[in-house]
Design an enzyme around this catalytic site. Structure first.
Site, PDB file in Angstrom:
ATOM      1  CG  HIS A  76       1.597   4.521 -11.515  1.00 18.89           C
ATOM      2  ND1 HIS A  76       1.142   3.691 -12.507  1.00 18.89           N
ATOM      3  CD2 HIS A  76       1.429   3.851 -10.354  1.00 18.89           C
ATOM      4  CE1 HIS A  76       0.719   2.557 -11.958  1.00 18.89           C
ATOM      5  NE2 HIS A  76       0.878   2.625 -10.665  1.00 18.89           N
ATOM      6  CG  ASP A 122       1.801   4.538 -15.800  1.00 17.59           C
ATOM      7  OD1 ASP A 122       2.877   4.943 -15.308  1.00 17.59           O
ATOM      8  OD2 ASP A 122       0.922   3.933 -15.161  1.00 17.59           O
ATOM      9  CD  GLN A 212      -2.648  -0.803  -2.957  1.00 20.53           C
ATOM     10  OE1 GLN A 212      -3.291  -1.485  -2.183  1.00 20.53           O
ATOM     11  NE2 GLN A 212      -2.197   0.399  -2.667  1.00 20.53           N
ATOM     12  N   GLY A 213      -0.287  -3.237  -6.337  1.00 16.60           N
ATOM     13  CA  GLY A 213       1.015  -3.882  -6.218  1.00 16.60           C
ATOM     14  C   GLY A 213       1.454  -4.603  -7.482  1.00 16.60           C
ATOM     15  CG  ASP A 214      -0.750  -7.402  -9.567  1.00 13.34           C
ATOM     16  OD1 ASP A 214       0.163  -8.133  -9.143  1.00 13.34           O
ATOM     17  OD2 ASP A 214      -1.954  -7.659  -9.421  1.00 13.34           O
ATOM     18  CB  SER A 215       1.307  -0.673 -10.573  1.00 10.29           C
ATOM     19  OG  SER A 215      -0.005  -0.235 -10.717  1.00 10.29           O
TER      20      SER A 215
HETATM   21  C1  4AZ Z   1      -2.503  -0.776  -8.500  1.00  4.95           C
HETATM   22  O1  4AZ Z   1      -2.883  -0.078  -7.557  1.00  4.95           O
HETATM   23  C2  4AZ Z   1      -3.528  -1.253  -9.470  1.00  4.95           C
HETATM   24  N1  4AZ Z   1      -7.392  -3.427 -11.702  1.00  4.95           N
HETATM   25  C3  4AZ Z   1      -3.116  -2.003 -10.542  1.00  4.95           C
HETATM   26  C4  4AZ Z   1      -4.056  -2.449 -11.441  1.00  4.95           C
HETATM   27  C5  4AZ Z   1      -5.376  -2.143 -11.271  1.00  4.95           C
HETATM   28  C6  4AZ Z   1      -5.803  -1.399 -10.196  1.00  4.95           C
HETATM   29  C7  4AZ Z   1      -4.854  -0.956  -9.284  1.00  4.95           C
HETATM   30  C8  4AZ Z   1      -6.367  -2.651 -12.286  1.00  4.95           C
HETATM   31  O2  4AZ Z   1      -1.319  -1.097  -8.635  1.00  4.95           O
END
Ligand code: 4AZ
Length: 260
Positions: A76, A122, A212-215
């Protein structure tokens, strides 16, 4: 789908926040602490943790170096990206740093089964144009399914926001979270949780999570890459663990890319 946040989905994050305001108790807001609820660390301590950035070196996802020119990240994270639009930055602990190594990307493999409708499957593998001078980390093989024992301590890492709808961390952060059983995660997320493709981690009371941003960044079990930060309902909420790509399911596909 509407309540789930993903990297670079500002609209979804806002929609999620709005839904939370209507549906959830105010206590769903996490304490203002690091990844959420972790500590600062460095790319010297975790040299395989990579920033995935745009051409201007603005970080938007994480990745993991598994070979000198191969980086595992989330599918993603690559939506709308091209080999020209993406860079990988290694050895740079702070987002505002200029140190470390910047690599261009010569190939982006996105798992062909990935669809943003489900967030399943993913996983993506980037091939770098130049080698990273950092030690890669091992990733699980298909037969390592025992690593996902309920309660096992998983390490998460990233530059993501330190609270839901908060701001990114300038410095790399890390935390540990226990793996959650598939049945418990199913209770949290219903059919959106696909146990064959995903694994969940978090405390029952929340408070520690990716955000958010750790993805795209790593989930490590026993020092081995075993998951990819993927999605979740908000961040660090009680009853809503983080959801990670179950990498054993995709080891063969990843190896085919790493060895090609
Ligand atoms: C993100 O938006 C995201 N709590 C990553 C991990 C989580 C939520 C959002 C899990 O990158």
């Amino acid at each position: 789908m509407s309540g789930f946040t993903r990297a670079r989905s500002a609209a979804l994050v806002l929609a999620s926040a709005a839904a939370a305001a209507v549906l959830a108790a105010p206590s769903a807001v996490a304490a203002p602490e690091p990844i959420v609820g972790g500590t600062t660390t460095t790319t010297s301590a975790y040299p395989f943790v990579m920033q995935i950035t745009d051409a201007s070196q603005n970080q938007f996802c994480g990745g993991t170096l598994v070979a000198p020119t191969k980086v595992v990240t989330a599918a993603h994270c690559m939506v709308g990206e091209t080999t020209r639009s993406v860079r990988v930055v290694g050895g740079r602990t702070n987002l505002n740093g200029t140190n470390g190594t910047v690599a261009k990307v010569s190939r982006i493999w996105v798992n062909p089964d990935y669809t943003d409708a489900t967030n399943g499957d993913d996983v993506a593998v980037l091939t770098l144009s130049t080698s990273m001078p950092y030690a890669p980390v091992k990733y699980v093989s298909a037969s390592d399914t025992g690593v996902y024992a309920t309660g096992a301590s998983a390490r998460i890492l990233g530059w993501g926001t330190t609270r839901e709808n908060g701001s990114s961390s300038n410095q790399l952060r890390t935390a540990t979270v226990p793996l959650v059983s598939d049945s418990s995660c199913r209770t949290s997320y219903g059919s959106d949780f696909v146990a064959s493709d995903m694994v969940c981690a978090g405390l029952p009371s929340g408070g520690v999570d990716t955000c958010q941003g750790d993805s795209g960044g790593p989930l490590l079990l026993g020092g081995v890459l075993a998951g990819i930060t993927s999605w979740g309902e908000g961040c660090a909420r009680a009853g809503y663990p983080g959801v990670y790509t179950r990498l054993t399911t995709f080891s063969g596909l990843v190896s085919a890319q790493v060895n090609s």
